[in-house]
Design an enzyme around this catalytic site. Structure first.
Site, PDB file in Angstrom:
ATOM      1  N   LYS A  98       0.885  -1.180   0.000  1.00 32.83           N
ATOM      2  CA  LYS A  98       0.000   0.000   0.000  1.00 32.83           C
ATOM      3  C   LYS A  98       0.910   1.212   0.000  1.00 32.83           C
ATOM      4  O   LYS A  98       1.348   1.687   1.048  1.00 32.83           O
ATOM      5  CB  LYS A  98      -0.858  -0.030   1.272  1.00 32.83           C
ATOM      6  CG  LYS A  98      -2.286   0.438   1.079  1.00 32.83           C
ATOM      7  CD  LYS A  98      -2.425   1.852   0.598  1.00 32.83           C
ATOM      8  CE  LYS A  98      -2.348   2.856   1.725  1.00 32.83           C
ATOM      9  NZ  LYS A  98      -2.128   4.225   1.245  1.00 32.83           N
ATOM     10  N   PRO A  99       1.226   1.725  -1.210  1.00 29.11           N
ATOM     11  CA  PRO A  99       2.046   2.934  -1.235  1.00 29.11           C
ATOM     12  C   PRO A  99       1.242   4.084  -0.655  1.00 29.11           C
ATOM     13  O   PRO A  99       0.007   4.010  -0.576  1.00 29.11           O
ATOM     14  CB  PRO A  99       2.321   3.157  -2.725  1.00 29.11           C
ATOM     15  CG  PRO A  99       1.222   2.458  -3.449  1.00 29.11           C
ATOM     16  CD  PRO A  99       0.743   1.349  -2.555  1.00 29.11           C
ATOM     17  N   SER A 100       1.914   5.120  -0.276  1.00 31.54           N
ATOM     18  CA  SER A 100       1.199   6.310   0.175  1.00 31.54           C
ATOM     19  C   SER A 100       0.315   6.825  -0.955  1.00 31.54           C
ATOM     20  O   SER A 100       0.665   6.724  -2.137  1.00 31.54           O
ATOM     21  CB  SER A 100       2.199   7.392   0.571  1.00 31.54           C
ATOM     22  OG  SER A 100       1.546   8.640   0.622  1.00 31.54           O
ATOM     23  N   GLU A 101      -0.785   7.427  -0.603  1.00 32.42           N
ATOM     24  CA  GLU A 101      -1.663   8.048  -1.605  1.00 32.42           C
ATOM     25  C   GLU A 101      -0.958   9.196  -2.331  1.00 32.42           C
ATOM     26  O   GLU A 101      -1.420   9.667  -3.356  1.00 32.42           O
ATOM     27  CB  GLU A 101      -2.977   8.528  -0.970  1.00 32.42           C
ATOM     28  CG  GLU A 101      -2.845   9.424   0.250  1.00 32.42           C
ATOM     29  CD  GLU A 101      -2.710   8.657   1.574  1.00 32.42           C
ATOM     30  OE1 GLU A 101      -2.009   7.637   1.603  1.00 32.42           O
ATOM     31  OE2 GLU A 101      -3.313   9.093   2.567  1.00 32.42           O
ATOM     32  N   CYS A 117      12.699  11.203   7.381  1.00 30.06           N
ATOM     33  CA  CYS A 117      12.513  10.805   8.780  1.00 30.06           C
ATOM     34  C   CYS A 117      13.761  11.134   9.581  1.00 30.06           C
ATOM     35  O   CYS A 117      13.681  11.417  10.765  1.00 30.06           O
ATOM     36  CB  CYS A 117      12.186   9.326   8.880  1.00 30.06           C
ATOM     37  SG  CYS A 117      13.386   8.287   8.052  1.00 30.06           S
ATOM     38  N   SER A 130       3.649   8.039   9.997  1.00 30.96           N
ATOM     39  CA  SER A 130       3.617   8.927  11.162  1.00 30.96           C
ATOM     40  C   SER A 130       3.321   8.159  12.449  1.00 30.96           C
ATOM     41  O   SER A 130       2.781   7.046  12.419  1.00 30.96           O
ATOM     42  CB  SER A 130       2.537   9.984  10.948  1.00 30.96           C
ATOM     43  OG  SER A 130       1.281   9.350  10.845  1.00 30.96           O
ATOM     44  N   GLU A 160       7.968   1.863  11.595  1.00 32.78           N
ATOM     45  CA  GLU A 160       9.065   2.828  11.432  1.00 32.78           C
ATOM     46  C   GLU A 160       8.418   4.205  11.363  1.00 32.78           C
ATOM     47  O   GLU A 160       7.753   4.533  10.383  1.00 32.78           O
ATOM     48  CB  GLU A 160       9.870   2.529  10.168  1.00 32.78           C
ATOM     49  CG  GLU A 160      10.536   1.175  10.260  1.00 32.78           C
ATOM     50  CD  GLU A 160      11.793   1.058   9.415  1.00 32.78           C
ATOM     51  OE1 GLU A 160      12.593   0.172   9.699  1.00 32.78           O
ATOM     52  OE2 GLU A 160      11.969   1.861   8.480  1.00 32.78           O
TER      53      GLU A 160
END
Ligand code: NAD
Length: 472
Positions: free
Chosen positions: A166-169, A274, A218, A239
């Site tokens: 599930k990549p980030s939107e 990060c 996050s 992470e």
């Protein structure tokens, strides 16, 4: 019941706010079907010889080289990373792939750890094998999709897992491009399946009976995931964020060089790493000269269109983060901080924020406590090592920490007392595939990278193999 129409995901270019693509999101049924397909595909994939799995990932590497420019441009378009930095990421991931290809055979090999003969001439062998976890969910962030995604799906695939990615939107097209190239590399169908959508799709994925959850993102979402998985007996790795400190000692060999290095560590990827440097403590004697050199370095950064070769600072990937940065600046100013440069949105289309340097800051201010994830930094004067150590540890996070000093023993002594997953002496904002990537506190749990970051995608299994005498 009729299936609810899938909502669509709009892909926005953060450099101008324009929607340039739209994709239907996975609905509940689609997520379930993808899970089932991955479950079916995983067994055969795990049954393939490791040499075949290595060959697939080696071909994937070659495709990243072949398509590097196209992929870099896509990444820049959908998340605003300056093009030179997108190219760097595509180049950087090759070293990680090389590490995984070189180390996976050793990490995944079966090992006989004990052998003994019994009195009747029989034998006992104790063996450890590394079994794949099964079907894993890889829910990822947008800031370095090749790095943070690849840290999970590459070793996971090598270990024989199927991956629901599930990549980030905010980097969905990049996620799809990765899937297409894995497919072209000869990865069997459904061993790696990308999902399309935002948090709701991630949450739906967690409702499937996956065998592991590997999340990068996050703290707020990480906690939701921990709660959602609390009653399930599967591995969960998180992470999460950071508020990474660096302490500059007054014995630092070259103040200007330290300032330039830390300015890059704070503002690279427009501060959206990060492990971005997010807080700097400078020993009193070096404070003035350091701040002067730092501001000069920041003023030299070119902000603008991320497709331009010389652009160093692009737009923020998420428009909403502009408000977070504005609020941090306002809060700091209200409490007595001074803005030496920047401090505001840039008046142009897109999510641009001026590179911002604050002094006269303290730990009552959000800018020194909460992750900024943007081009903003607080620099604070400290009397010496004890104060610096106390301030560096005064955080809910613990991803990385650094010390700049000409005295290695002093730096190591300080770093030994700071809680962080990575420790830097005279460097910052650095990740190596050979070293574990992990954090203390709200920076998460579990690890990726290093040999342990391959083993984490396996379930070690103990075998007790007893052979009677004369049975051979
Ligand atoms: P985010 O938490 O907003 O989103 C991360 C992913 O979680 C996305 O794919 C999102 O769709 C999904 N998601 C959101 N809600 C969900 C839910 N309820 N259930 C399941 N999935 C859900 O984070 P982000 O903005 O993509 O990433 C930025 C954050 O990631 C920063 O805090 C940064 O420090 C952190 N990060 C950490 C590392 C690390 O290695 N520690 C690396 C990169 C980024």
């Amino acid at each position: 019941m009729p299936k609810p129409a899938p909502a669509s995901l709009k892909i926005v270019n953060p450099a101008d706010g324009r929607v340039f693509a739209s994709l239907p999101c996975d609905d509940r049924a689609a997520v379930r079907d993808k899970y089932r397909a991955a479950r079916t595909a995983q067994t055969a994939w795990a049954g393939q010889p490791l040499a075949e799995r290595l060959a697939v990932i080696a071909r994937f590497r070659a495709l990243l080289v072949r398509d590097a420019e196209e992929l870099a441009r896509l990444l820049t378009r959908e998340m605003g990373k300056p093009i030179a930095q997108s190219r760097n990421e595509l180049k950087g991931v090759l070293g990680r792939i090389d590490f995984f290809l070189a180390e996976a055979p050793g990490v995944l090999a079966a090992e006989d750890v004990h052998r003994e003969k019994d009195a009747s001439g029989g034998s006992l062998v104790e063996r450890i094998t590394q079994e794949p976890l099964g079907v894993i969910a890889n829910i990822s962030a947008w800031n370095y999709p090749y790095f943070v995604g690849g840290n999970v799906f590459l070793p996971a695939l090598l270990a024989g897992n199927a991956v629901l990615y599930k990549p980030s939107e905010f980097t969905t097209l990049t996620g799809r491009a990765i899937a297409e190239r894995l497919d072209e590399s000869g990865l069997p169908r459904d061993v790696f399946i990308p999902l399309v959508g935002g948090g709701a799709v991630g949450a739906e994925l967690l409702r499937q009976p996956v065998d592991g959850v590997f999340f990068t993102g996050s703290v707020a979402t990480g906690k939701k995931i921990a709660r959602a998985m609390a009653s399930r007996m599967v591995k969960v790795q998180l992470e999460l964020g950071g508020k990474d400190p660096t302490y500059v000692c007054d014995d630092v060999a070259d103040v200007a060089q330290a300032a330039a290095s830390l300015a890059d560590g704070a503002f690279y990827n427009t501060g959206q790493s990060c492990c971005s440097v997010e807080r700097i403590y400078v020993q009193e004697g070096a404070f003035e000269s350091f701040v002067k050199a730092f501001v000069q370095a920041v003023k030299g950064f070119k902000l603008g269109d991320p497709t331009r070769e010389r652009t160093y600072l692009g737009p923020l990937a998420r428009a909403a983060q502009l408000e977070v940065l504005e609020a941090q600046v306002a809060d700091a100013q209200r409490k007595g901080a001074r803005v030496l440069t920047g401090g505001r949105r840039v008046k142009r289309k897109g999510n641009y924020f001026e590179p911002t340097v604050l002094v006269d800051v303290d730990h009552t201010m959000a800018v020194m406590r909460d992750e900024s994830f943007g081009p903003i930094i607080g620099i604070m004067s400290v009397p010496g090592d004890e104060a610096a150590i106390a301030l560096m540890n005064d955080t809910e996070f613990g991803l990385t920490a650094g010390v700049y000093s000409s005295d290695r023993a002093r730096a190591e002594k300080i770093l030994a007392r700071v809680k962080s997953g990575s420790a830097y002496w005279n460097c910052c904002d650095r990740v190596s595939p050979r070293l574990p990537w992990s954090g203390y506190g709200n920076s998460g749990m579990g690890l990726t990278l290093s040999r342990a970051g391959i083993a984490t995608f396996t379930r070690p299994r103990g075998w007790h193999l007893k052979e009677r005498s004369g049975s051979m």
